[in-house]
Motif scaffolding. Structure first.
Motif, short mmCIF file in Angstrom:
data_model
loop_
_atom_site.label_atom_id
_atom_site.label_comp_id
_atom_site.label_asym_id
_atom_site.label_seq_id
_atom_site.Cartn_x
_atom_site.Cartn_y
_atom_site.Cartn_z
N ALA A 50 0.82 -1.21 0.00
CA ALA A 50 0.00 0.00 0.00
C ALA A 50 0.86 1.27 0.00
O ALA A 50 1.73 1.44 0.85
CB ALA A 50 -0.92 0.00 1.22
N GLY A 51 0.61 2.15 -0.97
CA GLY A 51 1.27 3.45 -1.03
C GLY A 51 2.66 3.45 -1.63
O GLY A 51 3.21 4.53 -1.91
N LEU A 52 3.24 2.27 -1.86
CA LEU A 52 4.63 2.21 -2.32
C LEU A 52 4.77 2.71 -3.76
O LEU A 52 5.66 3.52 -4.06
CB LEU A 52 5.16 0.78 -2.20
CG LEU A 52 6.60 0.55 -2.66
CD1 LEU A 52 7.57 1.39 -1.84
CD2 LEU A 52 6.96 -0.93 -2.57
N GLN A 156 4.64 -6.41 6.30
CA GLN A 156 4.10 -6.41 4.95
C GLN A 156 2.64 -5.99 4.97
O GLN A 156 1.86 -6.42 5.80
CB GLN A 156 4.27 -7.80 4.33
CG GLN A 156 5.71 -8.07 3.93
CD GLN A 156 6.09 -9.52 4.06
OE1 GLN A 156 6.24 -10.04 5.16
NE2 GLN A 156 6.25 -10.19 2.94
N GLY A 157 2.30 -5.12 4.03
CA GLY A 157 0.96 -4.55 3.99
C GLY A 157 0.93 -3.14 4.56
O GLY A 157 0.10 -2.33 4.17
N THR A 158 1.86 -2.84 5.48
CA THR A 158 1.95 -1.49 6.06
C THR A 158 3.40 -1.02 6.08
O THR A 158 3.80 -0.23 6.92
CB THR A 158 1.39 -1.47 7.50
OG1 THR A 158 2.11 -2.44 8.30
CG2 THR A 158 -0.09 -1.80 7.52
N ALA A 159 4.20 -1.50 5.14
CA ALA A 159 5.65 -1.28 5.17
C ALA A 159 6.03 0.20 5.03
O ALA A 159 6.95 0.67 5.70
CB ALA A 159 6.33 -2.10 4.07
N VAL A 160 5.34 0.91 4.16
CA VAL A 160 5.67 2.33 3.96
C VAL A 160 5.37 3.11 5.23
O VAL A 160 6.20 3.90 5.71
CB VAL A 160 4.89 2.91 2.76
CG1 VAL A 160 5.09 4.42 2.67
CG2 VAL A 160 5.34 2.24 1.47
#
Length: 457
Positions: A50-52, A156-160
């Motif tokens: 997400a957002g990457l 993973q999934g919220t890494a950014v």
């Protein structure tokens, strides 16, 4: 701002590189895969995060972010080089450090100015000492080079978000020069920095991840006991969560942890302990519990059904968690082969993970079909397994199972439904650590449509 090179464009390297560029550094991401680099230059992220992709496109367009296979140009005048390559698990549980060694030698033979080498990859305690010695052994030019440890704690999934809004940044250095430079690199993030020795930083990564794995396995162990004594694990978890010493996170029982970190890091720390003549009994227990938990639903279903042979089995969720396309150590990889071996005809749904799963289990080689909607998997199914708590799966109403399945028999590994609502809908329902909704009157043969079979005998 600094000129930074980041080695590796997987979860660790790519997210780090993009976020460094986002706060103003000049970043070059290096990868040996030319096709992957070309995709990145087109603004396409090779991983679902997400957002990457948006941040990647933004900073590439601004000229702060570049991608290359030319490590010589990328390394020679970099102020800092961050290593984010893989350290895959070996059969004995140890970490494979060959990629780290390859990059270290390339750096030694390439850099032309003083440089800080920062290892973000998860490595055994003491590895950074060896990396620094290794680089100095092969160093060609008369320059200063030091190695620092900077483990990542992204999920993973919220890494950014986990990078830009981290609870803390861990840096491990053995000199004031390295410490000051790494702190300046992270200064624009405006986040708490914990500065320790290199070995302590390496251990923090393992200790933190393994503690969370322990918490998950403990709750799963308690959940299994809850089923036997008539307690409800969700009630138990809620009661525990009010205690500040315990907290409210990682209390959800399920079918075990997966992904790229917890399974690998627990085994690596267990191996490190054994190599030093010590037994980490708590970590070993977490590993054992997790291994058993992954197939607990399959075992429950095997006790309920005479056979899987010829049955249509709906599988909802393939990735190890929602928000990612990562399949590493996912429960689906343990259970689907067992179902296929027993003759099941598997209909699998996942909003983003199907393409990756198809590479491992292609439709032309296995009795498996990948569908676009949960309802396609459920239509005419004899049994359903829920392995991932995607929103798209949680949105399926209990009555849909009752109306669409040939036999409304559901095994939920993520406890996404309330017991009472499944009971009211007439669904036979088994979850983790909670009362089962049994229906002795449901039979495998009824009047539902039976034209679902893909394969002839």
């Amino acid at each position: 701002m600094y000129k930074i090179s980041v080695v590796g464009t997987g979860y660790v390297g790519l997210v780090a590189g993009v976020c460094f560029a986002e706060v103003g550094h000049q970043v070059t991401c290096v990868d040996i895969d030319e096709q992957k680099v070309n995709i990145l230059k087109q603004g396409i992220s090779p991983i679902y995060e997400a957002g990457l992709e948006e941040l990647m496109q933004k900073n590439y367009a601004a000229g702060r972010l570049n991608f290359t296979t030319d490590y010589i140009q990328a390394y020679k005048d970099a102020d800092a080089i961050f290593i984010g390559v893989g350290t895959p698990e070996q059969p004995d549980g140890s970490a494979n450090l060959s990629y780290i060694a390859t990059v270290a030698r390339q750096i030694a033979e390439t850099i032309e100015k003083d440089c800080l080498v920062v290892v973000k990859s998860t490595v055994p305690v003491g590895t950074n000492d060896k990396v620094e010695q290794f680089i100095n052994d092969f160093l060609i030019n008369d320059v200063r080079v030091e190695v620092a440890s900077n483990p990542e704690f992204l999920a993973q999934g919220t890494a950014v978000r986990d990078t830009l809004e981290a609870a803390r940044i861990i840096i491990g250095t053995d000199s004031k020069w390295a410490e000051e430079m790494l702190m300046k690199i992270y200064e624009p993030f405006n986040l708490p920095i914990v500065s320790v020795s290199r070995r302590s930083a390496e251990m923090i990564k393992y200790a933190a991840n393994d503690f969370l794995a322990l918490k998950i396995s403990y709750m799963n162990d308690i959940a299994n006991l809850c089923e036997l004594v008539g307690a409800d694990i969700q009630d138990v978890a809620r009661g525990m969560s009010f205690d500040e010493r315990i907290g409210s996170k990682f209390l959800n029982a399920g079918i075990g942890y997966g992904g790229s970190c917890f399974p690998k890091d627990t085994k690596a720390l267990d191996y490190l302990a054994r190599q030093n003549g010590y037994e980490l009994r708590t970590v070993k227990a977490a590993i054992t519990v997790n291994d058993d938990q992954k197939t607990i639903l399959y075992r429950k279903a095997s006790n309920r059904l005479i056979t899987f042979d010829g049955l249509k089995v709906a599988v909802l969720g393939l990735t190890f968690k929602p928000g990612t396309d990562d399949l590493r150590e996912a429960p689906s990889l343990e259970n689907i082969p067992l179902l296929l071996e027993r003759g099941a005809q598997v209909y699998a749904y996942d909003p983003v993970g199907s393409d990756n799963f198809r590479q491992k289990f292609p439709e032309n080689e296995y009795k498996i079909k990948y569908v676009k909607k949960p309802e396609e998997a459920l239509s005419g199914a004899n049994v359903c397994f829920i392995f991932t708590e995607w929103d798209e799966i949680k949105a399926v109403k209990p009555e849909v199972y009752q109306s669409m399945m040939r036999t409304p028999l559901v095994y939920d590994g993520r406890n996404i439904y309330e017991i009472q609502e499944m009971k009211d809908a007439g669904v036979e329902y088994y979850s983790i650590g909670r009362q089962a909704v049994e229906n002795k009157n449901i039979k495998l043969s009824n009047t539902h449509n039976t034209t679902h079979c893909l394969y002839s005998a």
